[in-house]
Design a protein around this motif. Structure first.
Motif, PDB file in Angstrom:
ATOM      1  N   PHE A 233       0.715  -1.250  -0.022  1.00  0.00           N
ATOM      2  CA  PHE A 233      -0.036  -0.072   0.022  1.00  0.00           C
ATOM      3  C   PHE A 233       1.009   1.174  -0.111  1.00  0.00           C
ATOM      4  N   GLU A 234       1.936   1.332   0.787  1.00  0.00           N
ATOM      5  CA  GLU A 234       2.885   2.185   0.752  1.00  0.00           C
ATOM      6  C   GLU A 234       3.665   2.887  -0.630  1.00  0.00           C
ATOM      7  N   ASP A 235       3.764   1.568  -1.202  1.00  0.00           N
ATOM      8  CA  ASP A 235       4.478   1.814  -2.543  1.00  0.00           C
ATOM      9  C   ASP A 235       3.588   2.673  -3.738  1.00  0.00           C
ATOM     10  N   ILE A 236       2.140   2.608  -3.493  1.00  0.00           N
ATOM     11  CA  ILE A 236       1.355   3.456  -4.198  1.00  0.00           C
ATOM     12  C   ILE A 236       1.899   4.865  -4.202  1.00  0.00           C
ATOM     13  N   PHE A 237       2.249   5.212  -2.827  1.00  0.00           N
ATOM     14  CA  PHE A 237       2.519   6.723  -2.732  1.00  0.00           C
ATOM     15  C   PHE A 237       4.124   7.083  -3.254  1.00  0.00           C
ATOM     16  N   LYS A 238       4.829   5.960  -3.926  1.00  0.00           N
ATOM     17  CA  LYS A 238       5.902   6.334  -4.410  1.00  0.00           C
ATOM     18  C   LYS A 238       5.834   6.802  -5.863  1.00  0.00           C
ATOM     19  N   LEU A 239       4.570   6.613  -6.388  1.00  0.00           N
ATOM     20  CA  LEU A 239       4.267   6.903  -7.779  1.00  0.00           C
ATOM     21  C   LEU A 239       4.191   8.624  -7.898  1.00  0.00           C
ATOM     22  N   ASP A 240       3.970   8.951  -9.196  1.00  0.00           N
ATOM     23  CA  ASP A 240       3.995  10.354  -9.411  1.00  0.00           C
ATOM     24  C   ASP A 240       2.465  10.802  -9.146  1.00  0.00           C
ATOM     25  N   ASP A 241       2.272  12.136  -8.897  1.00  0.00           N
ATOM     26  CA  ASP A 241       1.122  12.622  -8.683  1.00  0.00           C
ATOM     27  C   ASP A 241      -0.116  12.286  -9.597  1.00  0.00           C
ATOM     28  N   ARG A 242       0.290  12.502 -10.786  1.00  0.00           N
ATOM     29  CA  ARG A 242      -0.803  11.924 -11.825  1.00  0.00           C
ATOM     30  C   ARG A 242      -1.409  10.617 -11.664  1.00  0.00           C
ATOM     31  N   ALA A 243      -0.341   9.699 -11.348  1.00  0.00           N
ATOM     32  CA  ALA A 243      -0.802   8.314 -11.212  1.00  0.00           C
ATOM     33  C   ALA A 243      -1.661   8.110  -9.860  1.00  0.00           C
ATOM     34  N   ILE A 244      -1.185   8.708  -9.025  1.00  0.00           N
ATOM     35  CA  ILE A 244      -1.878   8.749  -7.572  1.00  0.00           C
ATOM     36  C   ILE A 244      -3.490   9.221  -7.722  1.00  0.00           C
ATOM     37  N   GLN A 245      -3.566  10.302  -8.465  1.00  0.00           N
ATOM     38  CA  GLN A 245      -4.687  10.843  -8.834  1.00  0.00           C
ATOM     39  C   GLN A 245      -5.770   9.895  -9.564  1.00  0.00           C
ATOM     40  N   SER A 246      -5.149   9.250 -10.504  1.00  0.00           N
ATOM     41  CA  SER A 246      -5.961   8.272 -11.125  1.00  0.00           C
ATOM     42  C   SER A 246      -6.525   7.193 -10.203  1.00  0.00           C
ATOM     43  N   ILE A 247      -5.388   6.842  -9.357  1.00  0.00           N
ATOM     44  CA  ILE A 247      -6.032   5.739  -8.594  1.00  0.00           C
ATOM     45  C   ILE A 247      -7.018   6.089  -7.412  1.00  0.00           C
ATOM     46  N   MET A 248      -6.799   7.276  -6.960  1.00  0.00           N
ATOM     47  CA  MET A 248      -7.742   7.699  -5.924  1.00  0.00           C
ATOM     48  C   MET A 248      -9.190   7.976  -6.353  1.00  0.00           C
ATOM     49  N   ARG A 249      -9.068   8.343  -7.879  1.00  0.00           N
ATOM     50  CA  ARG A 249     -10.570   8.441  -8.559  1.00  0.00           C
ATOM     51  C   ARG A 249     -11.436   7.071  -8.663  1.00  0.00           C
ATOM     52  N   GLU A 250     -10.732   5.895  -8.372  1.00  0.00           N
ATOM     53  CA  GLU A 250     -11.270   4.629  -8.679  1.00  0.00           C
ATOM     54  C   GLU A 250     -11.639   4.122  -7.043  1.00  0.00           C
ATOM     55  N   LYS A 270       0.460  12.926   1.267  1.00  0.00           N
ATOM     56  CA  LYS A 270       0.568  12.709  -0.392  1.00  0.00           C
ATOM     57  C   LYS A 270      -0.909  12.518  -0.850  1.00  0.00           C
ATOM     58  N   ILE A 271      -1.742  11.706  -0.117  1.00  0.00           N
ATOM     59  CA  ILE A 271      -3.009  11.387  -0.408  1.00  0.00           C
ATOM     60  C   ILE A 271      -3.693  12.621  -0.492  1.00  0.00           C
ATOM     61  N   PHE A 272      -3.783  13.618   0.497  1.00  0.00           N
ATOM     62  CA  PHE A 272      -4.544  14.746   0.747  1.00  0.00           C
ATOM     63  C   PHE A 272      -3.970  15.777  -0.407  1.00  0.00           C
ATOM     64  N   ARG A 273      -2.848  15.857  -0.879  1.00  0.00           N
ATOM     65  CA  ARG A 273      -2.421  16.615  -2.011  1.00  0.00           C
ATOM     66  C   ARG A 273      -3.041  16.165  -3.255  1.00  0.00           C
ATOM     67  N   ASN A 274      -3.351  14.918  -3.640  1.00  0.00           N
ATOM     68  CA  ASN A 274      -3.918  14.584  -4.501  1.00  0.00           C
ATOM     69  C   ASN A 274      -5.416  14.038  -4.855  1.00  0.00           C
ATOM     70  N   ILE A 275      -5.948  14.652  -3.676  1.00  0.00           N
ATOM     71  CA  ILE A 275      -7.618  14.370  -3.946  1.00  0.00           C
ATOM     72  C   ILE A 275      -8.072  15.707  -3.647  1.00  0.00           C
ATOM     73  N   ARG A 278     -12.317  19.068  -0.424  1.00  0.00           N
ATOM     74  CA  ARG A 278     -13.386  18.676   0.211  1.00  0.00           C
ATOM     75  C   ARG A 278     -13.178  17.308   0.603  1.00  0.00           C
ATOM     76  N   ALA A 279     -12.814  16.380  -0.223  1.00  0.00           N
ATOM     77  CA  ALA A 279     -12.750  15.116  -0.037  1.00  0.00           C
ATOM     78  C   ALA A 279     -11.615  14.858   1.160  1.00  0.00           C
ATOM     79  N   ALA A 280     -10.622  15.657   0.964  1.00  0.00           N
ATOM     80  CA  ALA A 280      -9.532  15.598   2.057  1.00  0.00           C
ATOM     81  C   ALA A 280      -9.957  15.934   3.918  1.00  0.00           C
ATOM     82  N   GLU A 281     -10.981  17.090   3.321  1.00  0.00           N
ATOM     83  CA  GLU A 281     -11.346  17.507   4.833  1.00  0.00           C
ATOM     84  C   GLU A 281     -12.053  16.493   5.344  1.00  0.00           C
ATOM     85  N   MET A 282     -13.104  16.127   4.543  1.00  0.00           N
ATOM     86  CA  MET A 282     -14.176  14.761   5.048  1.00  0.00           C
ATOM     87  C   MET A 282     -13.346  13.670   5.613  1.00  0.00           C
TER      88      MET A 282
END
Length: 330
Positions: A233-250, A270-275, A278-282
């Motif tokens: 799970f932690e390896d996901i966040f070694k990816l670039d921001d664009r990839a993380i944003q694509s993953i978070m949408r799913e 890193k998660i909060f920066r890529n969502i 509003r979703a980050a605050e929730m």
């Protein structure tokens, strides 16, 4: 008797000409099943024939049944129906498929029952058989084996790259006899590091850690290779921001929130920066009020996200460098 056994008896009774015409209208899977039955039937008593082809009882020899003509009969009808080259290829599979039959049998059995039985077997025997099963069932059985056997079996699954037909046949015979209910120069791929990595994807993190810790002592190089291939799970966040944003949408917010429960602050940031903000605050609010949760539930949520990433990788939606080789992104 299975359906393929009954079909084999009927076709043997009808003879090669009729059988070859029937095979022309069947797919390879069904031809293989019926041919296997034909090759192993041996003597078929008259009363069995009557039970299968009652409409032909008036022309059935009243004294005896018949003997299957074995491989020669099968070869003749396969060549007539499929041609010499394809027939020979299918026959080679038939000669060496007994381990596959056993896999089908084990696939229907409870993992705990299999693990209890295998606990008395040599790790090499266990590894050869488990390497042929589906990863999920393999992981369940390994997790239920005695702790001292688990890492030993994992080592052998990783090392048992190829096995001769003779050894497969010998193992098949031994296991069949012991369960009581229960092919040559060609060699077959049954294991390897990839099989172990696939198996680990179904283990919970605590069992995975215990086995890897034991592997560190028994076979450090193998442990290092497995860790290199494992995707966490932690390896996901070694990816670039664009990839993380694509993953978070799913991923649903509920799953993501639970998965983040044990994450370090840098991963959360890193998660909060890529969502969305509003979703980050929730999610931040939910994490603050979330009480104690089972570690297994957190690991399950993380596993669900990992599966999403793997599917996206398969579909070419994200690229994960360094997995399964020396990938370089340019």
């Amino acid at each position: 008797m299975t359906g393929s056994d009954k079909a084999a008896i009927l076709l043997l009774y009808l003879g090669p000409d009729a059988t070859s015409k029937v095979f022309e209208h069947m797919d390879d899977v069904d031809i293989k099943k019926i041919s296997q039955s034909m090759a192993r039937l041996g003597h078929v008593p008259r009363d069995v024939i009557q039970g299968v082809v009652t409409e032909f009882t008036d022309i059935t020899n009243p004294e005896t049944g018949f003997f299957s003509q074995g491989e020669e009969f099968v070869k003749k009808i396969l060549e007539k129906a499929l041609g010499v080259q394809k027939a020979e290829s299918l026959l080679q599979e038939l000669r060496t498929s007994s381990i596959g039959d056993m896999v089908d049998i084990l696939a229907t059995m409870d993992s705990k029952t299999i693990a209890n039985f295998f606990s008395q077997e040599h790790p090499q025997t266990i590894a050869v058989i488990l390497a042929k099963l589906k990863p999920k069932q393999t992981s369940e059985i390994v997790g239920l084996l005695p702790q001292e056997l688990q890492a030993e079996v994992v080592i052998r699954i990783a090392e048992v790259d190829q096995v001769s037909p003779e050894i497969l046949a010998e193992i098949d015979e031994v296991i069949r006899k012991e369960l009581t209910a229960l092919g040559g120069v060609q060699r077959f791929k049954v294991g390897g590091v990839e099989k172990v990595v696939d198996m680990f994807s179904y283990l919970d993190r605590s069992k995975e850690k215990k086995i890897l810790d034991r592997l560190d002592a028994l076979n450090p190089p193998l442990a290092e290779v497995i860790r290199k291939h494992l995707f966490t799970f932690e390896d996901i966040f070694k990816l670039d921001d664009r990839a993380i944003q694509s993953i978070m949408r799913e991923v649903s917010n509920d799953t993501l929130t639970l998965a983040m429960k044990t994450s370090p602050d840098d991963v959360k940031d890193k998660i909060f920066r890529n969502i969305s903000s509003r979703a980050a605050e929730m999610i931040k609010e939910d994490l603050e009020v979330m009480g104690p949760v089972r570690l297994s539930d957190v690991e399950k949520a993380q596993s669900e996200i990992i599966k999403v990433v793997r599917k996206m990788e398969e579909d070419g939606k994200v690229v994960i460098a360094g997995r399964g080789g020396d990938d370089v992104l340019v």
